[in-house]
Scaffold this motif. Structure first.
Motif, PDB file in Angstrom:
ATOM      1  N   GLU A   1       0.831  -1.215   0.000  1.00 54.87           N
ATOM      2  CA  GLU A   1       0.000   0.000   0.000  1.00 54.87           C
ATOM      3  C   GLU A   1       0.860   1.257   0.000  1.00 54.87           C
ATOM      4  O   GLU A   1       0.539   2.236  -0.683  1.00 54.87           O
ATOM      5  N   MET A   2       1.979   1.239   0.736  1.00 55.67           N
ATOM      6  CA  MET A   2       2.893   2.393   0.747  1.00 55.67           C
ATOM      7  C   MET A   2       3.493   2.637  -0.630  1.00 55.67           C
ATOM      8  O   MET A   2       3.918   3.748  -0.939  1.00 55.67           O
ATOM      9  N   ASN A   3       3.525   1.610  -1.462  1.00 56.87           N
ATOM     10  CA  ASN A   3       4.079   1.717  -2.805  1.00 56.87           C
ATOM     11  C   ASN A   3       3.007   1.851  -3.876  1.00 56.87           C
ATOM     12  O   ASN A   3       3.267   1.604  -5.049  1.00 56.87           O
ATOM     13  N   GLY A   4       1.803   2.232  -3.473  1.00 52.66           N
ATOM     14  CA  GLY A   4       0.749   2.537  -4.438  1.00 52.66           C
ATOM     15  C   GLY A   4      -0.016   1.348  -4.969  1.00 52.66           C
ATOM     16  O   GLY A   4      -0.792   1.492  -5.916  1.00 52.66           O
ATOM     17  N   TYR A   5       0.171   0.168  -4.390  1.00 50.18           N
ATOM     18  CA  TYR A   5      -0.598  -1.005  -4.806  1.00 50.18           C
ATOM     19  C   TYR A   5      -1.997  -0.909  -4.218  1.00 50.18           C
ATOM     20  O   TYR A   5      -2.177  -0.493  -3.068  1.00 50.18           O
ATOM     21  N   LEU A   6      -2.981  -1.286  -5.011  1.00 49.47           N
ATOM     22  CA  LEU A   6      -4.370  -1.250  -4.571  1.00 49.47           C
ATOM     23  C   LEU A   6      -4.880  -2.654  -4.328  1.00 49.47           C
ATOM     24  O   LEU A   6      -4.599  -3.573  -5.115  1.00 49.47           O
ATOM     25  N   LEU A   7      -5.640  -2.814  -3.256  1.00 48.39           N
ATOM     26  CA  LEU A   7      -6.257  -4.096  -2.942  1.00 48.39           C
ATOM     27  C   LEU A   7      -7.418  -4.321  -3.903  1.00 48.39           C
ATOM     28  O   LEU A   7      -8.293  -3.469  -4.048  1.00 48.39           O
ATOM     29  N   GLU A   8      -7.411  -5.474  -4.571  1.00 50.42           N
ATOM     30  CA  GLU A   8      -8.468  -5.797  -5.531  1.00 50.42           C
ATOM     31  C   GLU A   8      -9.470  -6.797  -4.993  1.00 50.42           C
ATOM     32  O   GLU A   8     -10.617  -6.800  -5.396  1.00 50.42           O
ATOM     33  N   GLY A   9      -9.030  -7.690  -4.122  1.00 47.17           N
ATOM     34  CA  GLY A   9      -9.953  -8.686  -3.597  1.00 47.17           C
ATOM     35  C   GLY A   9      -9.239  -9.864  -2.978  1.00 47.17           C
ATOM     36  O   GLY A   9      -8.019  -9.859  -2.815  1.00 47.17           O
ATOM     37  N   LYS A  10     -10.009 -10.880  -2.634  1.00 44.32           N
ATOM     38  CA  LYS A  10      -9.486 -12.082  -1.995  1.00 44.32           C
ATOM     39  C   LYS A  10      -9.768 -13.298  -2.863  1.00 44.32           C
ATOM     40  O   LYS A  10     -10.865 -13.455  -3.386  1.00 44.32           O
ATOM     41  N   LEU A  11      -8.752 -14.152  -3.024  1.00 48.86           N
ATOM     42  CA  LEU A  11      -8.913 -15.444  -3.677  1.00 48.86           C
ATOM     43  C   LEU A  11      -8.901 -16.492  -2.560  1.00 48.86           C
ATOM     44  O   LEU A  11      -7.901 -16.648  -1.858  1.00 48.86           O
ATOM     45  N   ARG A  12     -10.034 -17.155  -2.388  1.00 47.65           N
ATOM     46  CA  ARG A  12     -10.170 -18.105  -1.283  1.00 47.65           C
ATOM     47  C   ARG A  12      -9.501 -19.431  -1.611  1.00 47.65           C
ATOM     48  O   ARG A  12      -9.584 -19.919  -2.736  1.00 47.65           O
ATOM     49  N   SER A  13      -8.809 -19.991  -0.615  1.00 48.90           N
ATOM     50  CA  SER A  13      -8.132 -21.285  -0.717  1.00 48.90           C
ATOM     51  C   SER A  13      -7.285 -21.366  -1.990  1.00 48.90           C
ATOM     52  O   SER A  13      -7.266 -22.366  -2.687  1.00 48.90           O
ATOM     53  N   PHE A  14      -6.549 -20.310  -2.267  1.00 48.17           N
ATOM     54  CA  PHE A  14      -5.832 -20.167  -3.538  1.00 48.17           C
ATOM     55  C   PHE A  14      -4.461 -20.837  -3.548  1.00 48.17           C
ATOM     56  O   PHE A  14      -4.067 -21.438  -4.527  1.00 48.17           O
ATOM     57  N   LEU A  15      -3.718 -20.702  -2.463  1.00 46.66           N
ATOM     58  CA  LEU A  15      -2.365 -21.253  -2.420  1.00 46.66           C
ATOM     59  C   LEU A  15      -2.345 -22.599  -1.711  1.00 46.66           C
ATOM     60  O   LEU A  15      -3.055 -22.812  -0.736  1.00 46.66           O
ATOM     61  N   ASP A  16      -1.478 -23.477  -2.191  1.00 45.84           N
ATOM     62  CA  ASP A  16      -1.297 -24.796  -1.587  1.00 45.84           C
ATOM     63  C   ASP A  16       0.111 -24.877  -1.038  1.00 45.84           C
ATOM     64  O   ASP A  16       1.085 -24.799  -1.796  1.00 45.84           O
ATOM     65  N   PHE A  17       0.232 -25.004   0.282  1.00 48.92           N
ATOM     66  CA  PHE A  17       1.534 -25.107   0.929  1.00 48.92           C
ATOM     67  C   PHE A  17       1.860 -26.540   1.331  1.00 48.92           C
ATOM     68  O   PHE A  17       2.687 -26.775   2.189  1.00 48.92           O
ATOM     69  N   GLY A  18       1.185 -27.489   0.734  1.00 48.35           N
ATOM     70  CA  GLY A  18       1.442 -28.892   1.042  1.00 48.35           C
ATOM     71  C   GLY A  18       0.646 -29.378   2.234  1.00 48.35           C
ATOM     72  O   GLY A  18      -0.148 -30.297   2.121  1.00 48.35           O
TER      73      GLY A  18
END
Length: 183
Positions: A148-165
């Motif tokens: 956010e400090m670098n101008g990135y905007l929050l667009e939304g949430k992807l649920r259960s998106f990443l798999d860490f094993g």
């Protein structure tokens, strides 16, 4: 396969973003001792010098295979590597994903924010990307603040998106686009 080249070393007087070197093994070792860094990256869970060198080789292979840029974040005065930043090509034309980590001893010093600023400026400028996006777990408030400090905007949430094993995780999607850089 895309022919990629490293950007000229990027720096702001405090940090530089440059290709990984075999002499950066202490940084990889420190990162392997953090409970979260190895979980979401290819940093070895159990550090050995051989595993550290294999990690560094994988970072160079990302460039030669056309996947993107995987670089060390170093203190400019000492050239000591204290983190990692990458800009990886996404399947969509003109889109890259940015990711980073900082070793625990170097956190809360503005290093991550400086590295994000340098890579974002390069990516939206000389890198010719129209969009740079970041995926951040909802409980990673420090990374959200850096973006956010670098101008990135929050667009939304992807649920259960990443798999860490051993677990799945939601991610928040942040982005910067070319017109953000112009404004």
């Amino acid at each position: 396969m895309t022919n990629l080249t490293y950007p000229d070393p990027l720096g702001d007087g405090v940090i530089s973003v440059r290709p990984w070197r075999d002499s950066d093994l202490p940084c990889v070792e420190q990162a392997s001792q953090d409970p979260r860094i190895p979980q979401g990256t290819t940093v070895p869970v159990h550090y050995t010098p051989e595993a550290g060198l294999a990690y560094i080789a994988r970072q160079h292979a990302r460039l030669t295979s056309g996947q993107g840029w995987s670089l060390a974040i170093a203190r400019q005065d000492t050239d000591e590597a204290v983190g990692h930043i990458n800009l990886m090509l996404r399947p969509q034309q003109g889109v890259a994903g940015i990711g980073y980590w900082i070793v625990p001893a170097a956190r809360r010093q503005g290093i991550g924010s400086r590295a994000i600023a340098l890579m974002t400026a390069w990516g939206l400028g000389a890198g010719n990307f129209a969009r740079i996006e970041a995926w951040v777990e909802p409980d990673n408030h420090a990374s959200q603040q850096v973006l956010e400090m670098n101008g990135y905007l929050l667009e939304g949430k992807l649920r259960s998106f990443l798999d860490f094993g051993t677990r799945r995780a939601d991610v928040l999607v942040y982005s910067r686009i070319t017109s953000d850089a112009e404004g």
